[in-house]
Scaffold this motif. Structure first.
Motif, PDB file in Angstrom:
ATOM      1  N   UNK A 123      40.962  53.452  38.389  1.00  0.00           N
ATOM      2  CA  UNK A 123      40.513  52.118  37.973  1.00  0.00           C
ATOM      3  C   UNK A 123      39.019  51.962  38.202  1.00  0.00           C
ATOM      4  N   UNK A 124      38.502  52.637  39.252  1.00  0.00           N
ATOM      5  CA  UNK A 124      37.066  52.535  39.526  1.00  0.00           C
ATOM      6  C   UNK A 124      36.234  53.016  38.350  1.00  0.00           C
ATOM      7  N   UNK A 125      36.769  53.958  37.593  1.00  0.00           N
ATOM      8  CA  UNK A 125      36.004  54.480  36.450  1.00  0.00           C
ATOM      9  C   UNK A 125      36.643  54.037  35.137  1.00  0.00           C
ATOM     10  N   UNK A 126      37.314  52.880  35.194  1.00  0.00           N
ATOM     11  CA  UNK A 126      37.799  52.257  33.969  1.00  0.00           C
ATOM     12  C   UNK A 126      38.933  52.999  33.299  1.00  0.00           C
ATOM     13  N   UNK A 177      40.410  42.653  38.810  1.00  0.00           N
ATOM     14  CA  UNK A 177      40.513  43.747  39.750  1.00  0.00           C
ATOM     15  C   UNK A 177      39.122  44.130  40.275  1.00  0.00           C
ATOM     16  N   UNK A 178      38.819  43.800  41.550  1.00  0.00           N
ATOM     17  CA  UNK A 178      37.476  44.100  42.071  1.00  0.00           C
ATOM     18  C   UNK A 178      37.161  45.588  42.033  1.00  0.00           C
ATOM     19  N   UNK A 179      38.214  46.416  42.204  1.00  0.00           N
ATOM     20  CA  UNK A 179      37.972  47.868  42.202  1.00  0.00           C
ATOM     21  C   UNK A 179      37.384  48.297  40.864  1.00  0.00           C
ATOM     22  N   UNK A 180      37.869  47.675  39.793  1.00  0.00           N
ATOM     23  CA  UNK A 180      37.478  48.121  38.456  1.00  0.00           C
ATOM     24  C   UNK A 180      36.093  47.617  38.064  1.00  0.00           C
ATOM     25  N   UNK A 181      35.824  46.340  38.310  1.00  0.00           N
ATOM     26  CA  UNK A 181      34.602  45.750  37.759  1.00  0.00           C
ATOM     27  C   UNK A 181      33.352  45.923  38.604  1.00  0.00           C
ATOM     28  N   UNK A 182      33.550  45.977  39.948  1.00  0.00           N
ATOM     29  CA  UNK A 182      32.400  45.844  40.839  1.00  0.00           C
ATOM     30  C   UNK A 182      31.285  46.842  40.546  1.00  0.00           C
ATOM     31  N   UNK A 183      31.660  48.135  40.444  1.00  0.00           N
ATOM     32  CA  UNK A 183      30.582  49.136  40.389  1.00  0.00           C
ATOM     33  C   UNK A 183      29.764  48.992  39.110  1.00  0.00           C
ATOM     34  N   UNK A 184      30.404  48.601  38.002  1.00  0.00           N
ATOM     35  CA  UNK A 184      29.625  48.400  36.762  1.00  0.00           C
ATOM     36  C   UNK A 184      28.594  47.306  36.970  1.00  0.00           C
ATOM     37  N   UNK A 185      29.100  46.118  37.368  1.00  0.00           N
ATOM     38  CA  UNK A 185      28.204  44.979  37.579  1.00  0.00           C
ATOM     39  C   UNK A 185      27.069  45.374  38.512  1.00  0.00           C
TER      40      UNK A 185
END
Lengths: 487, 487
Positions: free
Chosen positions: B302-305, B457-465
């Protein structure tokens, strides 16, 4: 202001417990602050105020103590985890002495250390004494070496021996986490005899869903499930009702493998044997669940070079220092990438558009490489990647990289033409992107695998190695091609 | 070439099972290839060769079939997961029909779909019919809508009704995963009566560690553990031995909350009740363990979509498409960052060193921000972050960022002086880095929290933002300051 404890003690739905916890946390933090204020005011408060506020405080504390007493140790631990140092100490002082051991068992290592930090070894020993020796060992192993030794030295001899033997198992092994309480019977006994035996015990160890069947030299023969014991005809011998096909573990098996086995075979408890096949302990699903949870929680942190030891409320300097290694490595890799650019400064001077476009090549490479890495890391975790699967995967990732690279590259090329009216530049960025995505997928697959092969943690190392490569190579491909064809 | 099945069936250590699985996987892949070759050769092979090779193949298959028959369904599922489509179909054809349902239960959704893809609904219905209705519902819910409907329509009426009711529970709810088989008794019954009742049942549902105690309108009164049943005096009534303090769940509770409760209170099974407090089902630890495992495995993806749906062996184009959304977003963010640089091209033209140094500011910002984000995401997962703790954390992260930013900044500044003999440039990069790290920690804390608040899902979106911000702002701070003070 606090609803009477018993309402939440009576068949609580866990959601109510959550509210109760939140309320207690709120109250404790507030009190810790008030208390601090009081101390700040110090002498310049008149005697009366002082007395009043102390009275109020004492009432609050009595109420809180009652409330905490109604909580499950795990909930008390949760409260302690959520509090800042001052409030945490206040809360700890309100936990009944006879429950402190159970609560310590449920806390994270770092909070545990904080709590026992200002306790004398004999006090710690007194607190943990009521626990099972394997739980004591678990606690002791998380304390600073010398403190642990002193605590153990103060236990009674029987416990000391058991705890020492538990501590002798390597960390992360089944032996270190196993339960030493288990019930074993002979296969020639009748079910009725077994029932009589159990009745004499008054209670069974937690999570006893099976009884171990052993021979006269304590070698594992099979399992007798409680349900078979209940359902079977009392006259029949154990041998008729037991299962001989048992999943068991050696003390030196890795806990992570045990976790997989528990998940795969839906186990609740399993026997642990020594190298002579003799039963020495029992592994229960609650330990497995804790292990899984710990691993899951630490994964996100390990990815950014942090350990699970992080205490939310550790002092700033301590936390800052914990991040240096990771920042240091990234400083180095970023610097390397910067030097690659430095080598091409003359070209950039001539064609400054390169400076604006180069980060795109680097960052998209990093992102698509991280996708490959994530898939590989998952495959490794499920150990689905035999050498055959691995080659297939590498091949596939390269194809995908080529395909998506061409796609992104063309979009990027068009954007470049629109912005800079430069066809050659567009061609260069397209080719550079494809090359970088190919590199990214190659590293994305190989880095985790190699780290895994060499016993390192792929979750921790992969992304650094990957971004280091995709940045440097991204800049190199793009600027290098530009140097060849544009200037 | 295959050791007889029974050696691995007799009290296997799971390590041996792993070897056995690996061996079978190896053999199956090889056979699939051979078979393909045979087909390729087609007509130009002489009759004899053909016959021989077919004979050999048939022998192999008989051996493999026997071997698979000795495996636990979960192990067969593992084998299927690890095989490529051709070999997978071959293996599936070797699984005995009466075990296929159990095997399907253990496979991942995507492999399951692949396996049933070319089965007729009535065949699927026949395969799943022997399973419990809740397991059937579990399987059906993972099939394409219309296929699922057709399968359900072919079940006998009793099953149909139960399966439909299971399917009516929202995904991720306790109701959707609960077990419908449970045993309940009245509190006025004697333990002996209960034992008699159980004996009539012959077997208990898996993971029955407690029996539910209900009143005449089936409302939950408490639990009677099997161990109390065994230990207690047969004459005593259930009410004397049961626990009234029970952790229970509503059918619409979220599974993830149930997982927390199971972990916190070390549960093996728990009653599930409807809104009238009536027992309708049972949640068992094996479902909880599966849920935890699934969440853990999907996190990295999920971290990398990517979703957990990824089949290692899905066709390239399909997999490539799965990565477009993520690549698209990153293309956009990278492009934005590039435009920030574009705005400063004139300055870069004058002072090209900026081009070489700017990526350092951006990338270190991203990395330190990701550390903050990882800590916050963990805090959210453990739900330890009340608003109070949150503010404390933000404050702390900002302090750390200021401290570490200054540190890295100075190191970077010195390097700059050494490389470019430019004090002003060194000062600019130091300040820019501090500013970017402050921004990074602010976003790193706020992004996951806001995503969480809005149910994303914070895991999914956070790193992009995060990286989108730290890149753009990093370039902006650095180049902007340069524009102000250096040119």
């Amino acid at each position: 202001m606090i609803e009477p404890a018993d309402t939440s003690a009576q068949r609580p739905h866990y959601r109510h417990l959550e509210q109760a916890r939140a309320q207690v946390i709120e109250l404790l933090s507030r009190q810790a602050v008030e208390r601090e204020l009081l101390q700040r005011q110090g002498t310049d408060t008149t005697r009366r105020q002082d007395v009043v506020s102390q009275l109020v405080e004492r009432q609050h504390q009595a109420a809180l103590e009652a409330r905490l007493a109604s909580f499950h140790p795990a909930d008390i631990a949760f409260v302690l985890e959520s509090l800042e140092p001052d409030a945490r100490d206040l809360a700890w002082s309100l936990v009944r002495a006879d429950r402190r051991g159970a609560v310590l068992l449920e806390t994270s290592d770092n909070v545990r250390r904080a709590l026992v930090a200002n306790m004398a070894p004999e006090d710690i020993a007194a607190v943990v004494a009521p626990l099972d020796s394997d739980d004591i060992a678990d606690l002791v192993s998380s304390l600073p070496e010398e403190v642990g030794q002193q605590v153990v030295a103060r236990l009674d001899n029987a416990d000391q021996a058991e705890v020492r033997s538990m501590l002798s198992f390597p960390e992360g092994s089944v032996g270190a986490l196993m339960d030493m309480e288990f019930i074993s019977v002979r296969e020639d006994a009748s079910l009725e005899a077994v029932q009589r035996l159990l009745r004499r015990l008054k209670t069974l160890p937690p999570h006893t869903s099976e009884i171990f069947v052993v021979d006269r030299s304590n070698r594992l023969q099979g399992l007798l499930s409680l349900s078979r014991l209940v359902l079977g005809d009392p006259e029949t011998p154990v041998s008729a009702e037991m299962t001989r096909d048992v999943v068991f573990f050696f003390t030196d098996d890795r806990m992570r493998d045990a976790v997989d086995a528990f998940e795969r075979y839906d186990l609740v408890s399993a026997p642990v044997v020594n190298l002579h096949d003799q039963v020495v302990g029992r592994l229960t699903v609650d330990d497995v669940v804790d292990e899984m949870r710990e691993r899951a929680n630490s994964e996100g942190l390990r990815q950014v070079g942090l350990s699970d030891e992080q205490d939310l409320f550790a002092p700033v300097l301590k936390s800052a220092r914990a991040r240096w290694p990771w920042l240091g490595i990234n400083l180095v890799t970023a610097f390397m990438a910067s030097r690659v650019i430095g080598a091409f400064e003359p070209i950039i001077e001539v064609l400054v558009a390169l400076a604006a476009l180069m980060p795109i090549v680097a960052s998209i490479g990093g992102n698509s490489g991280n996708q490959s890495a994530a898939l590989v890391i998952r495959g490794l975790a499920l150990n689905q990647l035999g050498s055959h699967q691995l080659w297939r995967m590498l091949e596939k990732e390269l194809r995908i990289a080529a395909f998506n690279g061409l796609l992104c590259g063309l979009i990027l090329g068009i954007a470049t033409i629109v912005l800079y009216h430069d066809l050659a530049l567009a061609a260069v960025i397209t080719v550079a992107l494809v090359l970088n995505l190919l590199t990214a997928s190659l590293i994305g697959v190989c880095a985790p695998v190699l780290l895994h092969r060499f016993g390192r943690d792929p979750v921790m190392g992969s992304s650094i190695i990957l971004t280091a490569t995709t940045d440097s190579m991204g800049f190199f491909y793009f600027l290098g091609l530009a140097a060849l064809f544009l200037v």
